[in-house]
Design a protein around this motif. Structure first.
Motif, mmCIF file in Angstrom:
data_model
loop_
_atom_site.group_PDB
_atom_site.id
_atom_site.type_symbol
_atom_site.label_atom_id
_atom_site.label_comp_id
_atom_site.label_asym_id
_atom_site.label_seq_id
_atom_site.Cartn_x
_atom_site.Cartn_y
_atom_site.Cartn_z
ATOM 1 N N LYS A 63 0.852 -1.171 0.000
ATOM 2 C CA LYS A 63 0.000 0.000 0.000
ATOM 3 C C LYS A 63 0.897 1.233 0.000
ATOM 4 O O LYS A 63 1.864 1.324 0.738
ATOM 5 C CB LYS A 63 -0.901 0.014 1.237
ATOM 6 C CG LYS A 63 -1.808 1.234 1.309
ATOM 7 C CD LYS A 63 -2.700 1.212 2.537
ATOM 8 C CE LYS A 63 -3.550 2.473 2.622
ATOM 9 N NZ LYS A 63 -4.424 2.479 3.821
ATOM 10 N N CYS A 100 -6.199 3.516 -8.982
ATOM 11 C CA CYS A 100 -5.356 4.295 -8.082
ATOM 12 C C CYS A 100 -4.363 5.073 -8.939
ATOM 13 O O CYS A 100 -4.247 4.826 -10.146
ATOM 14 C CB CYS A 100 -4.626 3.350 -7.127
ATOM 15 S SG CYS A 100 -3.549 2.155 -7.950
ATOM 16 N N THR A 122 -3.881 2.138 -3.110
ATOM 17 C CA THR A 122 -4.576 2.884 -2.063
ATOM 18 C C THR A 122 -5.125 2.006 -0.948
ATOM 19 O O THR A 122 -5.493 2.515 0.109
ATOM 20 C CB THR A 122 -5.738 3.679 -2.673
ATOM 21 O OG1 THR A 122 -6.542 2.788 -3.480
ATOM 22 C CG2 THR A 122 -5.212 4.791 -3.570
ATOM 23 N N GLU A 123 -5.196 0.705 -1.191
ATOM 24 C CA GLU A 123 -5.694 -0.240 -0.188
ATOM 25 C C GLU A 123 -4.871 -1.516 -0.276
ATOM 26 O O GLU A 123 -4.360 -1.871 -1.341
ATOM 27 C CB GLU A 123 -7.173 -0.586 -0.422
ATOM 28 C CG GLU A 123 -8.123 0.603 -0.402
ATOM 29 C CD GLU A 123 -8.350 1.156 0.979
ATOM 30 O OE1 GLU A 123 -7.990 0.456 1.966
ATOM 31 O OE2 GLU A 123 -8.871 2.285 1.101
ATOM 32 N N MET A 162 0.748 6.953 3.048
ATOM 33 C CA MET A 162 0.033 7.783 2.085
ATOM 34 C C MET A 162 -1.286 8.240 2.691
ATOM 35 O O MET A 162 -1.723 7.737 3.728
ATOM 36 C CB MET A 162 -0.254 7.002 0.809
ATOM 37 C CG MET A 162 -1.136 5.789 1.003
ATOM 38 S SD MET A 162 -2.010 5.310 -0.499
ATOM 39 C CE MET A 162 -3.054 6.737 -0.769
ATOM 40 N N THR A 163 -1.914 9.203 2.041
ATOM 41 C CA THR A 163 -3.241 9.659 2.451
ATOM 42 C C THR A 163 -4.012 10.117 1.221
ATOM 43 O O THR A 163 -3.416 10.457 0.191
ATOM 44 C CB THR A 163 -3.147 10.811 3.472
ATOM 45 O OG1 THR A 163 -4.449 11.124 3.969
ATOM 46 C CG2 THR A 163 -2.557 12.072 2.850
ATOM 47 N N THR A 164 -5.328 10.084 1.325
ATOM 48 C CA THR A 164 -6.190 10.572 0.247
ATOM 49 C C THR A 164 -7.275 11.448 0.852
ATOM 50 O O THR A 164 -7.692 11.223 1.998
ATOM 51 C CB THR A 164 -6.803 9.409 -0.551
ATOM 52 O OG1 THR A 164 -7.639 9.930 -1.596
ATOM 53 C CG2 THR A 164 -7.620 8.495 0.340
ATOM 54 N N TYR A 174 -4.236 12.565 -3.700
ATOM 55 C CA TYR A 174 -3.472 11.496 -3.074
ATOM 56 C C TYR A 174 -2.058 12.011 -2.826
ATOM 57 O O TYR A 174 -1.441 12.592 -3.723
ATOM 58 C CB TYR A 174 -3.397 10.261 -3.971
ATOM 59 C CG TYR A 174 -4.741 9.741 -4.420
ATOM 60 C CD1 TYR A 174 -5.343 8.664 -3.774
ATOM 61 C CD2 TYR A 174 -5.415 10.334 -5.493
ATOM 62 C CE1 TYR A 174 -6.577 8.188 -4.184
ATOM 63 C CE2 TYR A 174 -6.651 9.872 -5.901
ATOM 64 C CZ TYR A 174 -7.225 8.798 -5.247
ATOM 65 O OH TYR A 174 -8.464 8.331 -5.642
ATOM 66 N N ALA A 176 1.616 10.483 -1.415
ATOM 67 C CA ALA A 176 2.340 9.267 -1.027
ATOM 68 C C ALA A 176 3.800 9.608 -0.757
ATOM 69 O O ALA A 176 4.471 10.206 -1.604
ATOM 70 C CB ALA A 176 2.246 8.219 -2.131
ATOM 71 N N TYR A 216 -5.672 9.234 -13.427
ATOM 72 C CA TYR A 216 -4.978 9.749 -12.247
ATOM 73 C C TYR A 216 -3.699 10.407 -12.729
ATOM 74 O O TYR A 216 -2.897 9.780 -13.413
ATOM 75 C CB TYR A 216 -4.646 8.623 -11.278
ATOM 76 C CG TYR A 216 -5.845 7.926 -10.701
ATOM 77 C CD1 TYR A 216 -6.314 8.231 -9.421
ATOM 78 C CD2 TYR A 216 -6.508 6.943 -11.430
ATOM 79 C CE1 TYR A 216 -7.409 7.576 -8.889
ATOM 80 C CE2 TYR A 216 -7.610 6.287 -10.903
ATOM 81 C CZ TYR A 216 -8.052 6.605 -9.633
ATOM 82 O OH TYR A 216 -9.149 5.956 -9.117
#
Length: 306
Positions: A63, A100, A122-123, A162-164, A174, A176, A216
């Protein structure tokens, strides 16, 4: 004089607590941080007479940000591939699909005779969903397509998190972290990828998956303002000097400097601004020295540990 004595007493308590916790941090970081410097084979896909070899750092998918290399072989001979596309798709238990941030058209590296790109998963793979890679490559003018189920592992290195989020412009973003994988005490180059999802305005082609529905892209000429702090109550909202905000480099990634004055838990507080200086996400954090009280965080942040 009384104020000075009080300050020195508080500082002594903070330093004593920090020394105690530092030992715990050393144990935790050594267990969690895997510094990936070598590409290893993550999976192989059979496609008729050809095999697709996919390499990643440490030979696994995690991830967060993953740099990926691909080669096509016939037997043991690397084939002259003219193009390579890469599309990761996540399928939820409800059958809903998503993707993603990724590089769809991979880049050929003549020096190593392979294609290179990235995917920001992302997951992780779990009971709620799975990941498949949809690949295509062209050899001698003939297009070949493949699909492969992969496993995306939990990211145990908190320096690669990471974060979204949805920005004030209603766009999905996003962030990362890419480097450093293993920070040191002192100034560290801080590298991150910043991406946004751009929904297609065109109807689907009818074929699944339609790459046009999974757009993306790296954001261009943004600024990621940085304020690193130690949020533990024992650290009193401690920060550090000589940090530099992240700005975009020629390769599309974002580069700055974070100065870690000691090991432990740190929070990277961010404010994301677009190319016009508009704040899309993030808030200023208090600069007060607050021993015994947990430091407040921006509404855009990532926690790290080393």
């Amino acid at each position: 004089m009384k104020n000075l004595i009080l300050f020195l007493a508080l500082f002594g308590l903070v330093a004593q607590s920090c020394t105690k916790e530092k030992t715990d941090y050393e144990v935790e970081k050594d267990n969690d941080i895997i510094e990936n410097e070598t590409f290893k084979e993550a999976t192989v896909i059979n496609n008729g007479a050809y095999t697709i070899h996919i390499e990643s750092l440490h030979g696994m998918f995690y991830k967060g940000y993953n740099e990926i290399r691909l080669t096509v072989k016939k037997g043991t001979v690397v084939q002259p591939v003219s193009s390579f596309t890469f599309l990761p798709i996540r399928t939820e238990a409800s059958t809903k699909t998503s993707s993603c941030p990724h590089q769809y058209d991979m880049t050929y590296q003549a020096q190593g005779n392979y294609f290179i790109g990235y995917s920001v998963f992302t997951e992780e793979t779990d009971a709620t969903g799975s990941w498949d890679l949809y690949l295509s490559f062209t050899v001698d003018g003939q297009l070949h397509t493949s699909k492969k189920r992969i496993t995306v592992e939990k990211q145990s290195n908190r320096n690669r998190s990471m974060t979204t989020f949805i920005g004030k412009d209603e766009v999905q973003y996003y962030i990362a972290l890419i480097a450093p994988q293993r920070p040191k005490v002192g100034e560290n180059p801080l590298v991150a990828g910043i991406y946004k999802y751009s929904p297609s305005v065109s109807p689907t082609s009818g074929e699944f998956p339609d790459p046009a529905q999974y757009n993306y892209n790296p954001v261009a000429d943004y600024t990621l303002r940085l304020d690193p702090r130690m949020p533990e109550p024992s650290m009193g909202n401690h920060s550090s000097p000589n940090n530099k905000d992240l700005v975009q480099g020629k390769d599309g990634l974002y580069y700055g400097v974070v100065n870690y004055t000691m090991t432990g838990n740190w929070t990277l507080n961010f404010i994301l601004q677009n190319q016009h200086g508009k704040i899309l996400k993030g808030t200023e954090v208090p600069t007060d020295f607050t021993p015994g009280v947990a430091g407040k965080k921006s509404d855009l942040y990532l926690d790290v540990l080393f």
